[in-house]
Design an enzyme around this catalytic site. Structure first.
Site, PDB file in Angstrom:
ATOM      1  N   ASP A   1       0.727  -1.364  -0.094  1.00  0.00           N
ATOM      2  CA  ASP A   1      -0.212  -0.059   0.005  1.00  0.00           C
ATOM      3  C   ASP A   1       0.832   1.305   0.044  1.00  0.00           C
ATOM      4  OD1 ASP A   1      -2.127  -1.493   0.311  1.00  0.00           O
ATOM      5  OD2 ASP A   1      -2.383  -1.312   2.377  1.00  0.00           O
TER       6      ASP A   1
HETATM    7  N1  URA Z   1      -1.365  -5.961   3.840  1.00  0.00           N
HETATM    8  C1  URA Z   1      -1.727  -4.692   3.870  1.00  0.00           C
HETATM    9  O1  URA Z   1      -2.811  -4.285   4.454  1.00  0.00           O
HETATM   10  N2  URA Z   1      -1.216  -3.660   3.251  1.00  0.00           N
HETATM   11  C2  URA Z   1      -0.154  -3.974   2.692  1.00  0.00           C
HETATM   12  O2  URA Z   1       0.592  -3.122   1.975  1.00  0.00           O
HETATM   13  C3  URA Z   1       0.478  -5.256   2.719  1.00  0.00           C
HETATM   14  C4  URA Z   1      -0.205  -6.173   3.312  1.00  0.00           C
END
Ligand code: URA
Length: 226
Positions: A103
């Site tokens: 993310d």
């Molecule tokens: N899980 C999440 O919620 N975000 C990420 O960036 C990776 C795994």
């Protein structure tokens, strides 16, 4: 393969820059100066040198990045900065793509490669590569909820696979998951009535973040990955 293509793919420069370098007699093949970009080279056998330095051909390149927050995992984007903006000059960007996604606000280990087959293989739902995250949470986590994370929780119609969940302190955990569902870690914590306030991936299969600085990039070999 044509000499100019060879040098471009080795990251020496663009087609135009490489042509200039060759015209300037700075490139040799098997110790013979070559001044034609069209010269053919055998990437397995021929010794190509630029300014007397051997330029070894590598078809596939693998890099790991300790991603900073604020960058999206994409090759390009019309409005946001992407992980490609974090890569230094020496990284050969041609055909490079991230393996999976972190993310925008997530930090940590991201693999990038031009090896499409490996990328596909690592992301396949059957591949089950272990991914370990360090997460800081809004609320204290109970042993009961850790056990739920281990056994599988419902993240909107999908029950997560067995995971490893380890408490570091009341609001900090390590969570190792096998899948890579969209926002999976955040959703798993929401499923146990908590919230991730900071997330960092610390390992991806055999690859470990270890002492990498935020924003640092390292080249790795296929054997380091699988
Ligand atoms: N899980 C999440 O919620 N975000 C990420 O960036 C990776 C795994």
């Amino acid at each position: 393969m044509r000499l100019d293509k060879y040098l471009v793919e080795c990251g020496i420069g663009s087609r135009k820059e490489v042509k200039k370098i060759i015209d300037n007699k700075l490139v040799s093949v098997n110790d013979k100066i070559i001044s034609s970009s069209k010269e053919n080279v055998d990437e397995e056998k021929d010794i190509v040198k630029y300014r007397d330095e051997i330029i070894k051909y590598k078809k596939f390149r693998y890099y790991i990045l300790n991603k900073k927050g604020g960058y999206i995992t994409a090759v390009d984007d019309p409005k946001d900065k992407t992980v490609m903006d974090l890569l230094p000059e020496w990284v050969i960007k041609k055909d490079l793509a991230p393996v999976g996604r972190l993310d925008k606000d997530t930090e940590g280990l991201l693999l990038l490669t031009n090896d499409g087959q490996l990328n596909h293989r690592l992301l396949s739902p059957k591949s089950h590569v272990d991914k370990t995250y360090y997460a800081e949470l809004e609320k204290d986590i109970s042993e009961d909820n850790l056990e739920k994370l281990r056994n599988g929780v419902d993240i909107g119609g999908y029950i997560t696979m067995p995971a490893l969940a380890e408490k570091i302190d009341d609001k900090k955990i390590h969570l190792t998951i096998k899948e890579g569902k969209f926002h999976q870690v955040k959703k798993m914590l929401e499923a146990v009535d908590n919230k991730v306030i900071y997330l960092k991936r610390i390992s991806f299969g055999k690859l470990k973040l270890d002492d990498m600085e935020l924003g640092e990039v390292r080249e790795v070999n296929l054997e380091d990955i699988i």
